[in-house]
Design a protein around this motif. Structure first.
Motif, PDB file in Angstrom:
ATOM      1  N   GLY A  90       0.817  -1.213   0.000  1.00 52.17           N
ATOM      2  CA  GLY A  90       0.000   0.000   0.000  1.00 52.17           C
ATOM      3  C   GLY A  90       0.847   1.257   0.000  1.00 52.17           C
ATOM      4  O   GLY A  90       0.508   2.253  -0.653  1.00 52.17           O
ATOM      5  N   SER A  91       1.963   1.216   0.717  1.00 54.33           N
ATOM      6  CA  SER A  91       2.831   2.404   0.788  1.00 54.33           C
ATOM      7  C   SER A  91       3.419   2.720  -0.592  1.00 54.33           C
ATOM      8  O   SER A  91       3.798   3.848  -0.870  1.00 54.33           O
ATOM      9  CB  SER A  91       3.960   2.185   1.807  1.00 54.33           C
ATOM     10  N   LYS A  92       3.455   1.717  -1.442  1.00 58.26           N
ATOM     11  CA  LYS A  92       3.976   1.929  -2.799  1.00 58.26           C
ATOM     12  C   LYS A  92       2.850   2.328  -3.751  1.00 58.26           C
ATOM     13  O   LYS A  92       3.065   2.457  -4.949  1.00 58.26           O
ATOM     14  CB  LYS A  92       4.662   0.652  -3.307  1.00 58.26           C
ATOM     15  N   LYS A  93       1.648   2.439  -3.204  1.00 58.08           N
ATOM     16  CA  LYS A  93       0.437   2.753  -3.989  1.00 58.08           C
ATOM     17  C   LYS A  93       0.173   1.677  -5.045  1.00 58.08           C
ATOM     18  O   LYS A  93      -0.369   1.950  -6.117  1.00 58.08           O
ATOM     19  CB  LYS A  93       0.564   4.124  -4.673  1.00 58.08           C
ATOM     20  N   LEU A  94       0.598   0.470  -4.726  1.00 54.40           N
ATOM     21  CA  LEU A  94       0.420  -0.641  -5.666  1.00 54.40           C
ATOM     22  C   LEU A  94      -0.806  -1.451  -5.254  1.00 54.40           C
ATOM     23  O   LEU A  94      -0.814  -2.098  -4.207  1.00 54.40           O
ATOM     24  CB  LEU A  94       1.678  -1.531  -5.649  1.00 54.40           C
ATOM     25  N   LYS A  95      -1.841  -1.385  -6.048  1.00 55.46           N
ATOM     26  CA  LYS A  95      -3.085  -2.073  -5.686  1.00 55.46           C
ATOM     27  C   LYS A  95      -3.056  -3.550  -6.065  1.00 55.46           C
ATOM     28  O   LYS A  95      -3.570  -4.396  -5.330  1.00 55.46           O
ATOM     29  CB  LYS A  95      -4.265  -1.386  -6.402  1.00 55.46           C
ATOM     30  N   ALA A  96      -2.476  -3.843  -7.195  1.00 51.64           N
ATOM     31  CA  ALA A  96      -2.551  -5.232  -7.669  1.00 51.64           C
ATOM     32  C   ALA A  96      -1.412  -5.569  -8.622  1.00 51.64           C
ATOM     33  O   ALA A  96      -0.913  -4.700  -9.339  1.00 51.64           O
ATOM     34  CB  ALA A  96      -3.883  -5.460  -8.391  1.00 51.64           C
ATOM     35  N   VAL A  97      -1.028  -6.839  -8.576  1.00 49.54           N
ATOM     36  CA  VAL A  97      -0.090  -7.367  -9.569  1.00 49.54           C
ATOM     37  C   VAL A  97      -0.800  -8.530 -10.252  1.00 49.54           C
ATOM     38  O   VAL A  97      -1.347  -9.409  -9.574  1.00 49.54           O
ATOM     39  CB  VAL A  97       1.206  -7.898  -8.914  1.00 49.54           C
ATOM     40  N   SER A  98      -0.825  -8.520 -11.571  1.00 51.18           N
ATOM     41  CA  SER A  98      -1.461  -9.619 -12.308  1.00 51.18           C
ATOM     42  C   SER A  98      -0.408 -10.261 -13.209  1.00 51.18           C
ATOM     43  O   SER A  98       0.342  -9.551 -13.889  1.00 51.18           O
ATOM     44  CB  SER A  98      -2.604  -9.098 -13.184  1.00 51.18           C
ATOM     45  N   VAL A  99      -0.355 -11.565 -13.182  1.00 56.36           N
ATOM     46  CA  VAL A  99       0.656 -12.266 -13.992  1.00 56.36           C
ATOM     47  C   VAL A  99       0.009 -13.397 -14.776  1.00 56.36           C
ATOM     48  O   VAL A  99      -0.940 -14.011 -14.305  1.00 56.36           O
ATOM     49  CB  VAL A  99       1.782 -12.885 -13.130  1.00 56.36           C
ATOM     50  N   TRP A 100       0.487 -13.663 -15.923  1.00 62.84           N
ATOM     51  CA  TRP A 100       0.048 -14.839 -16.678  1.00 62.84           C
ATOM     52  C   TRP A 100       1.081 -15.181 -17.738  1.00 62.84           C
ATOM     53  O   TRP A 100       2.010 -14.422 -18.007  1.00 62.84           O
ATOM     54  CB  TRP A 100      -1.325 -14.617 -17.303  1.00 62.84           C
ATOM     55  N   GLY A 101       0.897 -16.326 -18.320  1.00 62.92           N
ATOM     56  CA  GLY A 101       1.820 -16.792 -19.348  1.00 62.92           C
ATOM     57  C   GLY A 101       1.534 -18.244 -19.624  1.00 62.92           C
ATOM     58  O   GLY A 101       0.596 -18.817 -19.072  1.00 62.92           O
ATOM     59  N   SER A 102       2.327 -18.854 -20.469  1.00 61.36           N
ATOM     60  CA  SER A 102       2.045 -20.256 -20.780  1.00 61.36           C
ATOM     61  C   SER A 102       3.310 -21.105 -20.737  1.00 61.36           C
ATOM     62  O   SER A 102       3.389 -22.157 -21.357  1.00 61.36           O
ATOM     63  CB  SER A 102       1.406 -20.335 -22.171  1.00 61.36           C
ATOM     64  N   ARG A 103       4.309 -20.593 -20.016  1.00 60.77           N
ATOM     65  CA  ARG A 103       5.553 -21.384 -19.937  1.00 60.77           C
ATOM     66  C   ARG A 103       5.361 -22.599 -19.037  1.00 60.77           C
ATOM     67  O   ARG A 103       4.556 -22.567 -18.119  1.00 60.77           O
ATOM     68  CB  ARG A 103       6.676 -20.505 -19.398  1.00 60.77           C
ATOM     69  N   LYS A 104       6.163 -23.586 -19.288  1.00 57.79           N
ATOM     70  CA  LYS A 104       6.059 -24.843 -18.550  1.00 57.79           C
ATOM     71  C   LYS A 104       7.294 -25.023 -17.683  1.00 57.79           C
ATOM     72  O   LYS A 104       8.382 -24.599 -18.079  1.00 57.79           O
ATOM     73  CB  LYS A 104       5.966 -25.982 -19.580  1.00 57.79           C
ATOM     74  N   LEU A 105       7.092 -25.623 -16.533  1.00 52.85           N
ATOM     75  CA  LEU A 105       8.227 -25.865 -15.645  1.00 52.85           C
ATOM     76  C   LEU A 105       9.163 -26.912 -16.263  1.00 52.85           C
ATOM     77  O   LEU A 105       8.711 -27.982 -16.674  1.00 52.85           O
ATOM     78  CB  LEU A 105       7.708 -26.367 -14.293  1.00 52.85           C
ATOM     79  N   ASP A 106      10.409 -26.593 -16.313  1.00 53.84           N
ATOM     80  CA  ASP A 106      11.381 -27.504 -16.879  1.00 53.84           C
ATOM     81  C   ASP A 106      12.004 -28.332 -15.751  1.00 53.84           C
ATOM     82  O   ASP A 106      12.613 -27.796 -14.838  1.00 53.84           O
ATOM     83  CB  ASP A 106      12.469 -26.650 -17.585  1.00 53.84           C
ATOM     84  N   MET A 107      11.790 -29.643 -15.827  1.00 52.76           N
ATOM     85  CA  MET A 107      12.296 -30.500 -14.737  1.00 52.76           C
ATOM     86  C   MET A 107      13.404 -31.407 -15.222  1.00 52.76           C
ATOM     87  O   MET A 107      13.460 -31.759 -16.388  1.00 52.76           O
ATOM     88  CB  MET A 107      11.201 -31.425 -14.218  1.00 52.76           C
ATOM     89  N   GLU A 108      14.197 -31.867 -14.270  1.00 54.76           N
ATOM     90  CA  GLU A 108      15.292 -32.777 -14.602  1.00 54.76           C
ATOM     91  C   GLU A 108      14.742 -34.132 -15.031  1.00 54.76           C
ATOM     92  O   GLU A 108      15.172 -34.689 -16.027  1.00 54.76           O
ATOM     93  CB  GLU A 108      16.205 -32.927 -13.371  1.00 54.76           C
TER      94      GLU A 108
END
Ligand code: SF4
Lengths: 86, 627
Positions: free
Chosen positions: B191-209
């Motif tokens: 709130g002190s940063k006046k940041l109301k919301a962060v929205s994220v999206w994408g379609s990358r996949k987790l790369d596993m060993e």
């Protein structure tokens, strides 16, 4: 010796209440007094208490262990589930 | 980049509205895993001593770990790290919901937000397009967390604040879906940063060993969880609320601002009551978690909403002597919608009630009486009238109005819902945990009071070893970032099935109490992974992790947090418990409370710290903690 007894929820479903006022000088006598309430079907009591322990004023007394633990006037005897997550 | 990581860190400066994608530092990921650990390292390196927690120079760090983005049960949480405005020390909180998954899909492991916007702003991160947009949020400012998320749309993953964060309530949290990163005031920093919301999206996949192995093994773990008496039965049936009657029976359920550990009406705020009565819990869960510890309940005028969890039921129920599940559910709904931590809120309300009853505060609040509480919750979030005082938490209120001896906090963070007088190791954890009086940074109470095989919670045996192992483990769990409840599964089904009244059970419990060497051994195993979280970490990253590795990494994180706190002016004097907890008995067989002074020296020593609680150079070198 009058004591307050609190039972688990599953026991309360059978007994119609979760708090009882009972009389007994030891934990064993209280356990027996609660068991007596299940006289019609003793197996139910055994089933419901299989995974429970007993606490006197919040201190655990494994009820098969120290049934002879003495009680004082107004003590609180609680049947508590052996494990829960929270 | 090691597998399991997207390999990118996103820097956002709200003052200049600039952003950049940077490579994740591989060495830091190896040393600190991710989540809380990586965030703590960044915070330490990027801040000067004395940074204003509500100023632009305090970064707000959202961080995921290598397990996030996978389908492993209990694996989709994110951590938020910042300097806490509530404690003045390290601030952090973790949260379920879908935001962690969104970050990983957007190809970001860590998001660092610095600076401060002049006007309310929100940011959108489109990972596929490598794009960040700064959008005006004036129309959202003042709105609750639920409405805000609804307006932002269901397709994206959001982390938002409510009015409490906007108004810099010191225990405001950050909400994702219906979950909250509640503790230490991370929402106030947002709130002190006046940041109301962060929205994220994408379609990358987790790369596993080793994805095939991971998938096959995860199936096995799901079956273990399903069959587990706590994860698959008790928590599934009652949620975390299933613990109320147990803590009440053990005399450690905070009642009347921690004046007592037992509440006559506890049954009426229990999970069993929730399941059977008019609130009829509907089960909900974080993404991919089979435990479903969440509950929906019916709240008047709101319909089905998230039900209260154990901590809320205790701090806003028994702690206020309110045995009314509907009321607590309603308060929980408002707190979530306003974006506030219910533990600190309940602790502070209880403290205000006691101040009022002692004539130290002009209020009509009373224990056992819900009148005025709903309005006050709104006033706190908007810093109106008496609410403005409560918005600063119980420590600051006690400094202003008196009552320090019964203000229910450690380092400024209100105590969670296990009274340490009946759980000595937990009390030591409250006192020494870097973020303050909290149980999810180490949950010794599970082995003392509520688990299937409990050691004596009120003697001095194992009371230094247990918190150290628990705190270290919690540091790594919160860095992967997994749900802390995954640790409940460590106690196998067979032990749960033992009759607690049998001689075998008693023998085992007795052996556990004398198992200092076992705990030291756990800290040193550097062989093959044994438990699911070690195996998952190994299968995903390709690096071998065992309990010893996790203990070492956890110890590193814990010591770095400690160094951060020391740099901010906290000292051994802050490793304390409220006077009430130390001196006022709640058990009839004693005249005192928690024996902290007897436990601290041994704890410091076993941590490799000096007698005044400062990590020695040798300890820091051994753990590779660069300061
Ligand atoms: S156990 Fe509960 S809090 Fe943890 S991940 Fe599962 S649903 Fe979420």
């Amino acid at each position: 010796m009058p004591v307050h007894v609190e039972v688990t929820y599953d026991m309360s479903k059978q007994l119609g209440t979760h708090r009882l006022e009972l009389s007994g000088n030891t934990v064993g006598e209280i356990v027996d007094a609660v068991r007596a309430r299940f006289a019609d079907d003793p197996d139910v009591f055994e089933k419901l208490t299989a995974q429970t322990a007993v606490a006197v004023n919040g201190l655990l007394v494994r009820h098969g262990d120290r049934l002879e633990t003495k009680l004082a006037d107004g003590d609180r005897v609680s049947f508590v589930k052996a494990a829960a997550g929270g | 980049m090691i597998k399991g990581y997207a390999g990118r860190l996103l820097e956002v400066d709200l003052s200049t509205k600039k952003f950049s994608f940077e490579p994740l530092d591989e060495e830091t990921a190896r040393l600190y895993i991710g989540g809380k650990g990586y965030g703590t390292r960044l915070l330490y390196d990027r801040t000067e001593a004395g940074v204003d927690p509500l100023g632009p120079a305090n970064p707000l760090i959202f961080s995921t770990g290598p397990l996030n983005g996978s389908v492993a049960p209990q694996s989709n949480r994110f951590a938020v790290v910042t300097k806490s405005p509530l404690t003045g020390g390290i601030g952090n909180a973790t949260c379920g919901g879908s935001f962690a998954l969104g970050m990983k899909k957007a190809g970001i492991d860590v998001l660092v937000v610095s600076g401060r916007s002049e006007r309310p702003v929100r940011i959108e991160v489109d990972g596929d397009g490598n794009h960040v947009e700064f959008l005006d949020a004036a129309d959202l400012w003042g709105k609750g967390t639920y409405e805000t998320q609804e307006l932002l749309g269901k397709k994206k993953n959001h982390a938002v604040i409510g009015p409490a964060g906007e108004n810099e309530v010191l225990f405001a949290g950050i909400v994702s879906n219906e979950r909250i990163a509640g503790r230490t005031g991370v929402g106030a920093v947002m709130g002190s940063k006046k940041l109301k919301a962060v929205s994220v999206w994408g379609s990358r996949k987790l790369d596993m060993e080793d994805e095939d192995k991971f998938k096959a093994y995860t199936k096995e773990v799901r079956a273990i969880f399903k069959d587990h008496p706590v994860l698959g039965e008790s928590m599934k049936r009652f949620g975390t609320a299933g613990i109320v009657n147990t803590t009440n029976g053990r005399n450690i359920l905070p009642t009347r601002n921690f004046q007592k550990g037992h509440f006559d009406d506890a049954m009426k705020i229990s999970g069993e009551w929730m399941e059977e009565n008019d609130l009829k819990g509907v089960k909900t869960s974080c993404i991919h978690c089979p435990v479903t510890c969440g509950r929906d309940v019916e709240v008047e005028g709101k319909g089905r909403v998230k039900g209260p969890e154990y901590e809320t039921l205790a701090l806003m129920g028994s702690n206020l002597e309110i045995g009314d599940l509907k009321k607590v559910s309603e308060w929980n709904y408002h707190a979530d919608d306003l974006g506030m931590d219910t533990i600190s809120l309940g602790g502070t309300l209880g403290f205000a009630m006691e101040l009022g009853e002692r004539g130290m505060l002009d209020t009509k609040l009373h224990f056992g009486d819900p009148a005025g509480v709903t309005e006050l919750i709104q006033d706190i979030a908007h810093r109106r009238g008496l609410g403005a005082d409560l918005a600063d938490g119980s420590r600051r209120m006690s400094e202003k109005l008196g009552g320090r001896e019964f203000a229910p906090h450690v380092k400024g963070l209100e105590l969670s819902a296990y009274d340490p007088r009946g759980s000595f190791a937990q009390g030591l954890e409250y006192a020494t945990t870097n973020r303050g009086g909290c149980h999810v940074q180490g949950a010794s109470m599970y082995l003392e009071s509520v688990g299937p095989l409990t050691i004596n919670p009120r003697n001095l045996k194992l009371k230094a070893e247990l918190p150290i192992v628990q705190q270290n483990l919690a540091c790594t769990i919160n860095s992967m970032v997994l749900c802390i409840f995954t640790t409940y599964g460590i106690v196998p089904k067979q032990i749960h099935e033992m009759d607690p009244n049998s001689w075998k059970y008693r023998a085992l419990a007795g052996a556990l109490e004398n198992s200092g060497p076992l705990f030291r051994w756990v800290q040193s195993i550097k062989g093959s992974p044994l438990l699911w979280f070690e195996k998952w970490l190994t299968m995903i990253t390709g690096t071998k992790f065992s309990s010893g590795h996790l203990q070492e990494i956890g110890g590193r994180i814990f010591n770095l947090e400690r160094m951060f706190n020391l740099r901010e002016g906290l000292t051994a004097a802050d490793d304390n418990l409220p006077d009430r907890i130390l001196h006022e008995p709640i058990f009839s067989d004693t005249t005192s409370g928690h024996p902290l002074d007897q436990l601290l020296p041994s704890y410091y020593k076993k941590r490799g710290w000096s007698a005044d609680g400062v990590p020695t150079k040798r300890t820091l070198d051994k753990l590779k903690v660069a300061v």
